[in-house]
Design an enzyme around this catalytic site. Structure first.
Site, PDB file in Angstrom:
ATOM      1  N   ASP A  48       0.842  -1.200   0.000  1.00 51.80           N
ATOM      2  CA  ASP A  48       0.000   0.000   0.000  1.00 51.80           C
ATOM      3  C   ASP A  48       0.881   1.255   0.000  1.00 51.80           C
ATOM      4  OD1 ASP A  48       0.887  -0.196   2.600  1.00 51.80           O
ATOM      5  OD2 ASP A  48      -1.074   0.097   3.531  1.00 51.80           O
ATOM      6  N   GLU A 185       9.152  -4.180  10.772  1.00 50.74           N
ATOM      7  CA  GLU A 185       9.571  -2.881  10.244  1.00 50.74           C
ATOM      8  C   GLU A 185       9.938  -1.928  11.376  1.00 50.74           C
ATOM      9  OE1 GLU A 185       6.929  -1.090   7.377  1.00 50.74           O
ATOM     10  OE2 GLU A 185       8.063   0.795   7.382  1.00 50.74           O
TER      11      GLU A 185
HETATM   12  O1  KIV Z   1       3.657  -1.196   1.667  1.00 52.01           O
HETATM   13  C1  KIV Z   1       4.869  -1.498   1.770  1.00 52.01           C
HETATM   14  O2  KIV Z   1       5.703  -1.186   0.929  1.00 52.01           O
HETATM   15  C2  KIV Z   1       5.267  -2.252   2.950  1.00 52.01           C
HETATM   16  C3  KIV Z   1       6.738  -2.430   3.177  1.00 52.01           C
HETATM   17  C4  KIV Z   1       7.292  -1.200   3.777  1.00 52.01           C
HETATM   18  C5  KIV Z   1       7.031  -3.634   3.979  1.00 52.01           C
HETATM   19  O3  KIV Z   1       4.449  -2.683   3.691  1.00 52.01           O
END
Ligand code: KIV
Length: 277
Positions: A48, A185
Site C-alpha cells: 500500500d 519494520e
Molecule cells: O507497503 C509497503 O511497501 C510495505 C513495506 C514497507 C514492507 O508494507
C-alpha cells in the site's frame, strides 16, 4: 496464476535451518514486476506504499481495496516467478471479519498469492478467518505505517523492554493464528533477533537489522527513484532517477535542436508513390 516460488516454500525458509535469506521487493505495475522478477526475488510485494511512493500521497491511508486490486492485476500480468503479496489497505480488515475475508479474496482474484496485514494480537481473529478461507496471510509488526496517526508519526517501535515483549507476544499470536511469515519494520536489531528466534515462521525485515530471515525494500528507494532522502535503513543500489533525468533531458534537447528524429527514425512514402515531398 502459477509461480515458481510458493507460499509453503517461503513458510519454511528459516535461516537457522539453513535457508538462504528471503528477498522481497515492492512492485506496483507490470514493468517494475518484470524487473523484480529478472532479479530473482522470491516475493513481490504490491504494497500500500503505492499511495506515497507512486501516487504522491503523504501516507498509505488513502489507498483502497480497488486501488490495490488494480496494481496487483498489473503486477500479475508480468507473470513473475515470485510469490505476489497483496497488501490489505487501511480499513479493509478493521470493520468486520466477513469484510476482511471478502477484501482478501478480491486481492487474490486480482492476482495475489497471499495477503499482508498489519497488527498483532488485535488481528488474530481476522488472520484466522482469512487463513480458513485458504488465503495465506503475511503479518506486519513494529512500525506499521497504517498506524501513523496512532503512533504520532513514523517512529521506530519496540524501544523499551515492555514494548519489545509486546512485539514478541504479538508475533507469537499471529503465528498461532496461521500467518506464514511476518514483516518486521522499524525496530531495534536485538528485538528483531529475539522475534526471529521465537518464531518458526520466517521474519522479513525492513529497518530491523541483519538477523531476520529475509529483507524487503521499496523498489523506488533502492533504485534512487524517490523524491526524498531515504531513511537510514535503505541502501540505494542505483541512481536511476538521475539516469532517467539525463535521458529525458537529452530527448528534450534533441527535439529543440532538430537532432530528433533522424532520417532513420522517419517513415518515408513508398518509392514511385504519387505522394509529393
Ligand atoms: O507497503 C509497503 O511497501 C510495505 C513495506 C514497507 C514492507 O508494507
Amino acid at each position: 496464476m502459477t509461480s515458481t516460488f510458493t507460499v509453503p516454500q517461503v513458510a519454511v525458509s528459516k535461516r537457522r535451518n539453513g535457508a538462504t535469506p528471503l528477498t522481497m521487493i515492492t512492485a506496483y505495475d507490470e514493468p517494475s514486476a518484470r524487473f523484480v522478477d529478472a532479479a530473482g526475488a522470491e516475493l513481490l510485494l504490491v504494497g500500500d506504499s503505492v499511495g506515497n511512493v507512486v501516487l504522491g500521497q503523504k501516507d498509505t491511508l488513502g489507498v483502497t481495496v480497488e486501488m490495490m486490486a488494480h496494481h496487483i492485476a498489473a503486477v500479475a500480468r508480468a507473470n513473475p516467478r515470485g510469490v505476489i503479496v497483496g497488501d490489505l489497505p487501511w480499513m479493509s480488515y478493521h470493520v468486520s471479519v466477513e469484510d476482511s475475508v471478502r477484501n482478501a479474496a478480491t486481492l487474490v482474484r486480482a492476482g495475489a498469492h497471499c495477503v499482508k496485514l498489519e497488527g498483532g494480537k488485535n488481528r488474530v481473529e481476522v488472520i484466522s478467518a482469512i487463513t480458513n478461507a485458504e488465503i495465506p496471510v503475511m503479518g506486519h509488526l513494529g512500525l506499521t505505517p497504517q498506524s501513523v496517526l496512532a503512533m504520532g508519526g513514523f517512529k521506530v517501535q519496540g524501544k523499551t523492554e515492555d514494548a519489545a515483549q509486546q512485539l514478541i507476544d504479538d508475533a507469537l499470536a499471529i503465528e498461532r493464528a496461521g500467518a506464514f511469515a511476518v514483516v518486521l519494520e522499524g525496530i531495534p536489531d536485538v528485538v528483531a533477533k529475539r522475534i526471529t528466534e521465537a518464531l518458526t515462521i520466517p521474519t522479513i525485515g525492513i529497518g530491523a537489522g541483519p538477523d531476520t530471515d529475509g529483507q524487503v525494500l521499496v523498489f523506488h528507494d533502492l533504485l534512487g527513484l524517490g523524491n526524498r532522502t531515504p531513511p537510514k535503513f535503505v541502501r540505494v543500489y542505483g541512481q536511476l532517477g538521475q539516469a532517467m533525468t539525463a535521458a529525458l533531458s537529452e530527448f528534450v534537447g534533441d527535439v529543440r535542436s532538430g537532432a530528433f528524429p533522424s532520417d532513420a527514425e522517419t517513415y518515408h512514402a513508398p518509392k514511385g508513390s504519387n505522394l509529393s515531398e
